[in-house]
Motif scaffolding. Structure first.
Motif, PDB file in Angstrom:
ATOM      1  N   LEU A 272       0.772  -1.233  -0.127  1.00  0.00           N
ATOM      2  CA  LEU A 272      -0.292  -0.211   0.227  1.00  0.00           C
ATOM      3  C   LEU A 272       1.494   1.133  -0.362  1.00  0.00           C
ATOM      4  CD1 LEU A 272      -2.629   1.917  -0.063  1.00  0.00           C
ATOM      5  CD2 LEU A 272      -2.778   1.163   2.168  1.00  0.00           C
ATOM      6  N   ASN A 273       1.790   1.676   0.589  1.00  0.00           N
ATOM      7  CA  ASN A 273       2.942   2.554   0.633  1.00  0.00           C
ATOM      8  C   ASN A 273       3.358   2.614  -0.292  1.00  0.00           C
ATOM      9  OD1 ASN A 273       2.476   3.001   3.398  1.00  0.00           O
ATOM     10  ND2 ASN A 273       4.366   1.536   4.305  1.00  0.00           N
TER      11      ASN A 273
ATOM     12  N   ALA B 231       2.777  10.241  -9.308  1.00  0.00           N
ATOM     13  CA  ALA B 231       2.750  10.900 -10.704  1.00  0.00           C
ATOM     14  C   ALA B 231       1.451  11.948 -10.594  1.00  0.00           C
ATOM     15  CB  ALA B 231       0.844   9.334 -10.712  1.00  0.00           C
ATOM     16  N   ARG B 232       1.296  12.255  -9.439  1.00  0.00           N
ATOM     17  CA  ARG B 232       0.082  13.518  -9.763  1.00  0.00           C
ATOM     18  C   ARG B 232       1.423  14.673  -9.821  1.00  0.00           C
ATOM     19  NH1 ARG B 232      -2.856  14.569  -4.350  1.00  0.00           N
ATOM     20  NH2 ARG B 232      -3.524  16.036  -4.956  1.00  0.00           N
ATOM     21  N   HIS B 233       2.306  14.227  -8.782  1.00  0.00           N
ATOM     22  CA  HIS B 233       2.889  15.413  -9.167  1.00  0.00           C
ATOM     23  C   HIS B 233       3.324  15.893 -10.331  1.00  0.00           C
ATOM     24  CE1 HIS B 233       3.450  17.007  -4.941  1.00  0.00           C
ATOM     25  NE2 HIS B 233       4.153  16.010  -4.572  1.00  0.00           N
ATOM     26  N   GLU B 234       3.295  14.568 -11.580  1.00  0.00           N
ATOM     27  CA  GLU B 234       4.111  14.450 -13.144  1.00  0.00           C
ATOM     28  C   GLU B 234       2.406  14.732 -14.171  1.00  0.00           C
ATOM     29  OE1 GLU B 234       5.704  11.267 -14.194  1.00  0.00           O
ATOM     30  OE2 GLU B 234       7.121  11.872 -11.928  1.00  0.00           O
ATOM     31  N   ALA B 235       1.311  15.467 -13.273  1.00  0.00           N
ATOM     32  CA  ALA B 235       0.177  15.183 -14.176  1.00  0.00           C
ATOM     33  C   ALA B 235      -0.552  13.882 -14.776  1.00  0.00           C
ATOM     34  CB  ALA B 235      -0.095  16.427 -14.966  1.00  0.00           C
ATOM     35  N   LYS B 236      -0.381  12.625 -13.959  1.00  0.00           N
ATOM     36  CA  LYS B 236      -0.417  11.925 -13.973  1.00  0.00           C
ATOM     37  C   LYS B 236      -1.024  10.781 -13.894  1.00  0.00           C
ATOM     38  CE  LYS B 236       4.033  11.316 -16.482  1.00  0.00           C
ATOM     39  NZ  LYS B 236       5.049  10.519 -16.773  1.00  0.00           N
ATOM     40  N   THR B 237      -1.881   9.689 -13.778  1.00  0.00           N
ATOM     41  CA  THR B 237      -2.739   8.994 -13.060  1.00  0.00           C
ATOM     42  C   THR B 237      -2.475   7.574 -12.613  1.00  0.00           C
ATOM     43  OG1 THR B 237      -4.326   8.206 -14.409  1.00  0.00           O
ATOM     44  CG2 THR B 237      -4.972  10.054 -13.481  1.00  0.00           C
ATOM     45  N   VAL B 238      -3.065   6.963 -11.393  1.00  0.00           N
ATOM     46  CA  VAL B 238      -2.424   5.657 -11.259  1.00  0.00           C
ATOM     47  C   VAL B 238      -3.530   5.126 -10.730  1.00  0.00           C
ATOM     48  CG1 VAL B 238      -1.356   3.489 -10.260  1.00  0.00           C
ATOM     49  CG2 VAL B 238       0.071   5.995 -10.465  1.00  0.00           C
ATOM     50  N   VAL B 239      -4.013   4.056 -12.281  1.00  0.00           N
ATOM     51  CA  VAL B 239      -5.776   3.273 -11.974  1.00  0.00           C
ATOM     52  C   VAL B 239      -5.814   1.889 -11.886  1.00  0.00           C
ATOM     53  CG1 VAL B 239      -7.688   2.900 -12.931  1.00  0.00           C
ATOM     54  CG2 VAL B 239      -6.694   5.213 -13.485  1.00  0.00           C
ATOM     55  N   VAL B 240      -5.641   1.405 -10.775  1.00  0.00           N
ATOM     56  CA  VAL B 240      -5.998  -0.411 -10.608  1.00  0.00           C
ATOM     57  C   VAL B 240      -7.123  -0.711 -11.548  1.00  0.00           C
ATOM     58  CG1 VAL B 240      -6.503  -2.160  -8.366  1.00  0.00           C
ATOM     59  CG2 VAL B 240      -4.612   0.050  -7.965  1.00  0.00           C
ATOM     60  N   ARG B 241      -6.693  -0.816 -12.716  1.00  0.00           N
ATOM     61  CA  ARG B 241      -8.238  -1.976 -13.766  1.00  0.00           C
ATOM     62  C   ARG B 241      -8.504  -3.413 -12.833  1.00  0.00           C
ATOM     63  NH1 ARG B 241      -9.429   2.064 -16.602  1.00  0.00           N
ATOM     64  NH2 ARG B 241      -8.367   3.313 -17.338  1.00  0.00           N
ATOM     65  N   ALA B 242      -7.533  -4.269 -12.369  1.00  0.00           N
ATOM     66  CA  ALA B 242      -8.127  -5.539 -12.172  1.00  0.00           C
ATOM     67  C   ALA B 242      -7.676  -5.582 -10.662  1.00  0.00           C
ATOM     68  CB  ALA B 242      -7.612  -6.415 -13.020  1.00  0.00           C
ATOM     69  N   ALA B 243      -7.986  -6.051  -9.618  1.00  0.00           N
ATOM     70  CA  ALA B 243      -7.437  -6.587  -8.369  1.00  0.00           C
ATOM     71  C   ALA B 243      -7.495  -7.928  -7.905  1.00  0.00           C
ATOM     72  CB  ALA B 243      -7.715  -5.467  -7.234  1.00  0.00           C
TER      73      ALA B 243
ATOM     74  N   LEU C 176      -6.573  -2.875  -0.279  1.00  0.00           N
ATOM     75  CA  LEU C 176      -7.479  -1.405  -0.434  1.00  0.00           C
ATOM     76  C   LEU C 176      -8.827  -1.051   0.151  1.00  0.00           C
ATOM     77  CD1 LEU C 176      -6.720  -1.314  -4.369  1.00  0.00           C
ATOM     78  CD2 LEU C 176      -5.335  -0.061  -2.963  1.00  0.00           C
ATOM     79  N   GLU C 177      -9.482  -1.699  -0.015  1.00  0.00           N
ATOM     80  CA  GLU C 177     -10.786  -1.597   0.916  1.00  0.00           C
ATOM     81  C   GLU C 177     -10.295  -1.903   2.055  1.00  0.00           C
ATOM     82  OE1 GLU C 177     -14.846  -4.174   2.656  1.00  0.00           O
ATOM     83  OE2 GLU C 177     -13.904  -5.217  -0.033  1.00  0.00           O
ATOM     84  N   LEU C 178     -10.173  -2.613   2.765  1.00  0.00           N
ATOM     85  CA  LEU C 178      -9.525  -2.694   4.612  1.00  0.00           C
ATOM     86  C   LEU C 178      -8.955  -1.023   4.291  1.00  0.00           C
ATOM     87  CD1 LEU C 178      -8.962  -5.408   5.835  1.00  0.00           C
ATOM     88  CD2 LEU C 178     -11.258  -4.461   6.347  1.00  0.00           C
ATOM     89  N   SER C 179      -8.793  -0.299   3.193  1.00  0.00           N
ATOM     90  CA  SER C 179      -7.410   0.893   4.252  1.00  0.00           C
ATOM     91  C   SER C 179      -8.600   2.006   3.653  1.00  0.00           C
ATOM     92  CB  SER C 179      -6.156   0.967   2.954  1.00  0.00           C
ATOM     93  OG  SER C 179      -6.627   0.761   1.860  1.00  0.00           O
ATOM     94  N   GLY C 180      -9.215   1.781   2.750  1.00  0.00           N
ATOM     95  CA  GLY C 180     -10.038   2.685   2.470  1.00  0.00           C
ATOM     96  C   GLY C 180      -9.283   3.817   1.088  1.00  0.00           C
ATOM     97  N   ALA C 181      -8.394   2.841   0.399  1.00  0.00           N
ATOM     98  CA  ALA C 181      -8.109   3.882  -0.695  1.00  0.00           C
ATOM     99  C   ALA C 181      -8.266   3.137  -2.184  1.00  0.00           C
ATOM    100  CB  ALA C 181      -6.090   3.708  -0.507  1.00  0.00           C
ATOM    101  N   GLY C 182      -8.792   2.352  -1.824  1.00  0.00           N
ATOM    102  CA  GLY C 182      -9.310   1.725  -3.558  1.00  0.00           C
ATOM    103  C   GLY C 182      -9.988   3.050  -4.132  1.00  0.00           C
TER     104      GLY C 182
ATOM    105  N   VAL D 167     -10.269   1.621  -8.299  1.00  0.00           N
ATOM    106  CA  VAL D 167      -9.912   0.263  -8.946  1.00  0.00           C
ATOM    107  C   VAL D 167     -10.843  -0.148  -9.893  1.00  0.00           C
ATOM    108  CG1 VAL D 167     -10.951  -1.822  -8.236  1.00  0.00           C
ATOM    109  CG2 VAL D 167      -9.259  -0.224  -6.125  1.00  0.00           C
ATOM    110  N   GLY D 168     -10.905  -0.570 -10.522  1.00  0.00           N
ATOM    111  CA  GLY D 168     -12.198  -1.244 -12.024  1.00  0.00           C
ATOM    112  C   GLY D 168     -12.157  -0.160 -12.968  1.00  0.00           C
ATOM    113  N   GLY D 169     -11.644   0.109 -12.593  1.00  0.00           N
ATOM    114  CA  GLY D 169     -11.346   1.040 -13.925  1.00  0.00           C
ATOM    115  C   GLY D 169     -12.160   2.468 -14.371  1.00  0.00           C
TER     116      GLY D 169
END
Length: 105
Positions: A57-58, A67-79, A87-93, A98-100
């Motif tokens: 998670l870290n 990615a945010r500092h570079e104006a980009k995104t990180v997307v979890v397409r499959a988990a 991701l669910e337990l941490s609230g970070a999903g 998550v899912g696209g």
């Protein structure tokens, strides 16, 4: 095992196996390289992850911040179940859309 797709608009990264503090550095380096090769961000496939802990998670949160500092995104397409639970337990999903769904900033 980490597979990185070709560079371009978005770079796909598929991760398989167990992720923990021992594999964190390798994962971090691979994800940073993928982000650097992308124009808009990274699409993660964590469907093959059998185990992951808070060190994973870290790594993901640090990648998202970079990615945010570079104006980009990180997307979890499959988990897979382990990554989805982390991701669910941490609230970070929602941070990784998550899912696209597009996470935005």
């Amino acid at each position: 095992m980490i597979e990185i797709g070709p560079g371009g608009d978005r770079v796909r990264v598929a991760v398989r196996g167990d992720l923990d503090v021992d594999t964190g550095r390798e994962l971090q380096q691979a994800l940073r390289a993928a982000l650097a090769r992308s124009d808009r961000g990274v699409d993660l496939d964590l469907g093959g992850v059998g185990f992951c802990d808070c060190s994973t998670l870290n790594v993901l949160l640090a990648l998202r911040e970079r990615a945010r500092h570079e104006a980009k995104t990180v997307v979890v397409r499959a988990a897979g179940p382990a990554a989805a639970r982390l991701l669910e337990l941490s609230g970070a999903g929602y941070l990784f859309a998550v899912g696209g769904r597009d996470a935005g900033g």
